[in-house]
Design an enzyme around this catalytic site. Structure first.
Site, mmCIF file in Angstrom:
data_model
loop_
_atom_site.group_PDB
_atom_site.id
_atom_site.type_symbol
_atom_site.label_atom_id
_atom_site.label_comp_id
_atom_site.label_asym_id
_atom_site.label_seq_id
_atom_site.Cartn_x
_atom_site.Cartn_y
_atom_site.Cartn_z
ATOM 1 C CE LYS A 158 -3.633 -0.281 2.529
ATOM 2 N NZ LYS A 158 -4.794 -0.464 3.764
ATOM 3 N N GLY A 165 -8.331 4.532 -3.191
ATOM 4 C CA GLY A 165 -8.254 3.019 -3.636
ATOM 5 C C GLY A 165 -6.818 2.855 -4.587
ATOM 6 C CE LYS A 201 -2.158 -13.421 6.233
ATOM 7 N NZ LYS A 201 -1.258 -14.356 5.729
ATOM 8 C CD GLU A 288 -7.606 5.762 4.794
ATOM 9 O OE1 GLU A 288 -6.429 6.485 4.471
ATOM 10 O OE2 GLU A 288 -8.369 5.332 3.674
ATOM 11 N NE ARG A 292 -10.634 12.662 2.551
ATOM 12 C CZ ARG A 292 -11.499 11.346 2.110
ATOM 13 N NH1 ARG A 292 -12.572 11.906 2.109
ATOM 14 N NH2 ARG A 292 -10.955 10.625 1.654
ATOM 15 C CB VAL A 295 -18.002 10.633 -0.454
ATOM 16 C CG1 VAL A 295 -19.045 10.370 -1.520
ATOM 17 C CG2 VAL A 295 -16.662 11.162 -1.556
#
Ligand code: ADP
Ligand code: ADP
Ligand code: MG
Length: 448
Positions: A158, A165, A201, A288, A292, A295
């Site tokens: 990541k 995404g 993982k 995470e 902010r 959506v």
């Protein structure tokens, strides 16, 4: 409260923030790019300023252009919306040094949470379970291979700066890990200007459940319950609901407590979301923090009756939280469908163009947040989100029924959209049962 706020965004979220400002009697300054000069919401602003050409690097992402506009228009504060500069700590810092309030967390928190590897460490420090993975970032292939040996395949590579995404790669063995590291780094560098990576993982078929939090500048932190965002395509949310339809009482409580604990431990201020994934046995892991407005914030607004954008403005202007934790009562059920300009016959590729006819649904329990109208041209330069249909009813079954009929009423002509996908989700029996995971769309409703 502020006198005048600049809205540094576009589309449905720009209109959403504008509405909150107007209800609070706050003057609005809307900035726009050349590509958005026909946006109808500009008419509702007290002042409009063109900040550059369509390409976002020279307009919505241009800090000098936005700060100049803010100074010319003499605003007290800037609301960044989501995307663009919302999680740019440098921007938050420049606002502060220009004596303009950034409506969001402090630059330090934005910076800490925007670095996902760092946020993971903070969560661990706060005693919150994280997905097993690298401690901090991985600097090269060797380190990646060592982590994979320790946690076992499959692993997810990541991007520390990732979002939307992007910058993620799944690896099942050493070869795909080495390839994945290069691919993820290149993608992250291109998308975020930062190729820093970390590893987790791979959790098989997890559910994505997130907790909305609010914190003021006096150290008070509350949560506003959770949202289930497991209906995803390529790690991006498509539909969200609140509350999560299938969550044991104790797990729900622990999720809420963990989110508040993390927010307290870092001194979080303003609105944010703590995201978790849950495995098949409902064991949860932090992934995470989004520092902010998100959506999908409307589903939380519906079930709590709290206007999150107004809260953001109040908190940033120095007010205390308007609700204590005990005063937050979750009632009813809300669902949101993200309506995108996408071609279902071409792998949901973004599909901009002229909207010849746009007739949104209405009636009891239906809210539509959109900037689109008949005759609007969807620009090709930005996000493909046309708007969101949100329904709110006393029970989930009623919410599902209302969403079905709302989607059936919705007419969008001239461009291709993902409305048909939403109609199929709302009629799917697995979705109807309320327990589904992030593999749901791929398994049941998407080709290939
Ligand atoms: P949400 O949970 O609010 O849906 P998303 O991850 O889908 O969050 O992002 C919302 C919007 O913000 C999307 O338009 C996405 O492209 C944008 N976005 C998210 N993260 C970043 C980032 N790091 N850099 C640029 N844009 C981002
Ligand atoms: P972004 O910043 O792009 O939103 P996230 O870390 O929030 O990235 O992850 C986005 C989605 O990717 C999650 O909602 C989940 O579906 C999937 N995902 C992330 N981490 C894992 C993991 N360790 N195992 C399985 N799926 C994951
Ligand atoms: Mg996320």
């Amino acid at each position: 409260m502020f006198n005048r706020v600049l809205i540094a965004n576009r589309g449905e979220i720009a209109l959403r923030v504008l509405r909150a400002c107007r209800e609070l009697d706050v003057q609005t300054v809307m900035v726009y790019s050349k590509a958005d000069e026909d946006a109808v919401y500009l008419r509702h602003a007290d002042e409009t300023i063109c900040i550059g050409p369509g390409v976002s690097g020279e307009s919505y992402l241009s800090i000098p252009n936005i700060i100049s506009a803010a100074e010319i228009a003499d605003v007290d504060a800037i609301h960044p919306g989501y995307g663009f500069l919302a999680e740019n700590s440098h921007f938050a810092e420049i606002c502060r040094s220009s004596n303009i309030e950034f409506i969001g967390p402090s630059a330090e928190i934005v910076s800490m949470m925007g670095d996902k590897a760092r946020a993971r460490e903070e969560a661990e420090r706060a005693g919150i379970p994280v997905v097993p993975g690298s401690s901090g970032t991985i600097s090269d292939e060797e380190e990646g291979l060592a982590v994979a040996r320790e946690i076992g395949y499959p692993v997810l590579i990541k991007a520390s700066a990732g979002g939307g995404g992007r910058g993620m790669r799944l690896a099942h063995n050493d070869i795909s890990l080495v390839n994945g590291i290069h691919a993820a780094r290149a993608e992250a560098e291109a998308a975020f200007g930062d190729g820093t990576l970390y590893m987790e993982k791979w959790v098989d078929k997890p559910r994505h459940v997130e907790v909305q939090i609010l914190g003021d500048s006096y150290g008070n932190i509350i949560h506003l319950g959770e949202r289930d965002c497991s209906v995803q395509r390529r790690n991006q949310k498509v539909l969200e609901e609140a509350p999560c339809a299938d969550l044991p009482r104790d797990v729900r409580k622990k999720l809420h407590r963990s989110a508040v604990k993390l927010a307290k431990s870092v001194g979080f201020e303003n609105a944010g979301t703590v995201e978790f994934i849950l495995d098949e046995d409902d064991r949860f892991y932090f992934i995470e923090v989004n520092a902010r407005i998100q959506v999908e914030h409307p589903v939380t607004e519906m079930i709590t009756g709290i206007d999150l954008v107004k809260e953001q403005l109040r908190i940033a202007s120095g007010d205390k939280l308007s609700h204590s934790q005990d005063q937050v009562k979750v009632k009813g059920h809300a669902i949101e469908c993200r309506i995108n300009a996408e071609d279902p016959d071409d792998d949901y590729r973004p599909c901009p163009g002229l909207v010849t006819s746009f007739i949104p649904p209405g009636g009891s329990g239906v809210r539509v947040d959109t900037h689109v109208y008949s005759g609007y041209r969807v620009p090709s330069l930005y996000d493909s989100l046309l708007g969101k249909v949100i329904v709110f009813k006393p029970t989930r079954a009623e919410a599902v029924a209302t969403m079905r009929r709302a989607l059936d009423e919705f007419v969008i002509e001239g461009i291709k959209t993902n409305l048909s996908l939403h109609r199929r989700i709302l009629r799917n029996s697995v979705f109807a049962k309320g327990r589904y995971n992030t593999a749901f769309l791929k398994e049941y409703l998407l080709k290939g």
